[in-house]
Design an enzyme around this catalytic site. Structure first.
Site, PDB file in Angstrom:
ATOM      1  N   HIS A  70       4.154   7.268  12.695  1.00  0.00           N
ATOM      2  CA  HIS A  70       4.944   7.943  13.724  1.00  0.00           C
ATOM      3  C   HIS A  70       6.393   8.020  13.235  1.00  0.00           C
ATOM      4  O   HIS A  70       6.767   7.368  12.262  1.00  0.00           O
ATOM      5  CB  HIS A  70       4.883   7.165  15.033  1.00  0.00           C
ATOM      6  CG  HIS A  70       3.603   7.366  15.786  1.00  0.00           C
ATOM      7  ND1 HIS A  70       3.459   6.988  17.097  1.00  0.00           N
ATOM      8  CD2 HIS A  70       2.417   7.909  15.419  1.00  0.00           C
ATOM      9  CE1 HIS A  70       2.241   7.287  17.512  1.00  0.00           C
ATOM     10  NE2 HIS A  70       1.586   7.846  16.505  1.00  0.00           N
ATOM     11  N   CYS A 129       5.249   2.019  18.489  1.00  0.00           N
ATOM     12  CA  CYS A 129       6.638   2.061  18.032  1.00  0.00           C
ATOM     13  C   CYS A 129       7.515   1.111  18.842  1.00  0.00           C
ATOM     14  O   CYS A 129       8.426   0.480  18.298  1.00  0.00           O
ATOM     15  CB  CYS A 129       7.153   3.494  18.071  1.00  0.00           C
ATOM     16  SG  CYS A 129       6.239   4.572  16.930  1.00  0.00           S
ATOM     17  N   ASN A 177       7.621  11.787  11.774  1.00  0.00           N
ATOM     18  CA  ASN A 177       6.179  11.614  11.910  1.00  0.00           C
ATOM     19  C   ASN A 177       5.492  12.249  10.706  1.00  0.00           C
ATOM     20  O   ASN A 177       5.748  13.400  10.379  1.00  0.00           O
ATOM     21  CB  ASN A 177       5.720  12.269  13.218  1.00  0.00           C
ATOM     22  CG  ASN A 177       4.272  12.015  13.531  1.00  0.00           C
ATOM     23  OD1 ASN A 177       3.397  12.320  12.735  1.00  0.00           O
ATOM     24  ND2 ASN A 177       3.999  11.483  14.708  1.00  0.00           N
ATOM     25  N   SER A 201      10.534   9.601  23.461  1.00  0.00           N
ATOM     26  CA  SER A 201      10.280   8.271  24.003  1.00  0.00           C
ATOM     27  C   SER A 201       9.237   7.546  23.147  1.00  0.00           C
ATOM     28  O   SER A 201       8.188   8.108  22.846  1.00  0.00           O
ATOM     29  CB  SER A 201       9.780   8.412  25.447  1.00  0.00           C
ATOM     30  OG  SER A 201       9.603   7.159  26.041  1.00  0.00           O
ATOM     31  N   GLU A 247       9.224   6.761  14.335  1.00  0.00           N
ATOM     32  CA  GLU A 247       9.948   5.497  14.302  1.00  0.00           C
ATOM     33  C   GLU A 247       9.433   4.597  13.187  1.00  0.00           C
ATOM     34  O   GLU A 247      10.222   3.946  12.494  1.00  0.00           O
ATOM     35  CB  GLU A 247       9.818   4.772  15.655  1.00  0.00           C
ATOM     36  CG  GLU A 247      10.375   5.550  16.831  1.00  0.00           C
ATOM     37  CD  GLU A 247       9.370   6.471  17.515  1.00  0.00           C
ATOM     38  OE1 GLU A 247       9.602   6.806  18.682  1.00  0.00           O
ATOM     39  OE2 GLU A 247       8.355   6.861  16.888  1.00  0.00           O
ATOM     40  N   CYS A 302       6.183   5.406  21.732  1.00  0.00           N
ATOM     41  CA  CYS A 302       4.851   4.995  22.190  1.00  0.00           C
ATOM     42  C   CYS A 302       4.755   3.467  22.134  1.00  0.00           C
ATOM     43  O   CYS A 302       5.682   2.783  21.690  1.00  0.00           O
ATOM     44  CB  CYS A 302       3.779   5.634  21.304  1.00  0.00           C
ATOM     45  SG  CYS A 302       3.714   4.919  19.637  1.00  0.00           S
ATOM     46  N   ASP A 322      -2.251  12.602  18.304  1.00  0.00           N
ATOM     47  CA  ASP A 322      -1.092  11.795  17.918  1.00  0.00           C
ATOM     48  C   ASP A 322      -0.803  10.699  18.935  1.00  0.00           C
ATOM     49  O   ASP A 322      -0.386   9.611  18.564  1.00  0.00           O
ATOM     50  CB  ASP A 322       0.142  12.682  17.735  1.00  0.00           C
ATOM     51  CG  ASP A 322       1.277  11.933  17.072  1.00  0.00           C
ATOM     52  OD1 ASP A 322       1.128  11.566  15.884  1.00  0.00           O
ATOM     53  OD2 ASP A 322       2.298  11.693  17.738  1.00  0.00           O
TER      54      ASP A 322
END
Length: 158
Positions: A62, A94, A51, A89, A64, A91, A155
């Site tokens: 982010h 992503c 991130n 996990s 990912e 979002c 975020d």
């Protein structure tokens, strides 16, 4: 959804790299979420990232997304035999990227500090989701949330 254990021979490597990236992001003053994209055939690392929202003043980098960005341009077919490793996990944004590129498998370090709808949505779209419940990932994320709750809410869009 598979929970609790590593299922592929590359999973430990992928999760270790994702965690290294998360720790680097935290050290830089950012949100400690890291990722890694690995080729399922040979275990080669196609990209890794963390991130970068605070470091770069970005609305979208982010963990990912940063990982995918750091892969550079790849042919679409390359993604079809990869696993994306992420410390948290994914979002909705992503999750959309995972679906868009057809990444068939996502290994999640933890979903205690953030439980998105992304895991379930990925499954409904035919993607395998493995949650490994990594204590390192839980600890660094909780530490960040406790220290910087406002930055965390920003975020995740709250």
């Amino acid at each position: 959804m598979v929970t609790g254990g590593m299922a592929s021979k590359w999973d430990q490597k992928g999760m270790d790299i994702a965690y290294e990236e998360a720790a680097l992001g935290y050290k830089e003053g950012g949100v400690p979420i890291g990722g890694c994209l690995i080729n399922n055939k040979d275990g080669s690392v196609l990209g890794r990232g963390h991130n970068m929202r605070f470091q770069k003043g970005s609305a979208t980098l982010h963990g990912e997304i940063s990982t995918l960005e750091n892969c550079g341009r790849l042919e679409g077919k390359v993604y079809k035999d990869t696993t994306l490793y992420t410390t948290l996990s994914p979002c909705d944004m992503c999750t959309g990227a995972i679906i868009m590129y057809g990444i068939p498998r996502c290994v999640v370090g933890e979903n205690v500090n953030f439980k998105s709808k992304g895991e379930k949505y990925l499954q409904t779209r035919g993607h395998e989701v493995v949650v490994v419940d990594d204590e390192r990932c839980k600890k660094i994320m909780k530490q960040f949330i406790d220290e910087r709750p406002q930055d965390w809410f920003e975020d995740i869009g709250e």
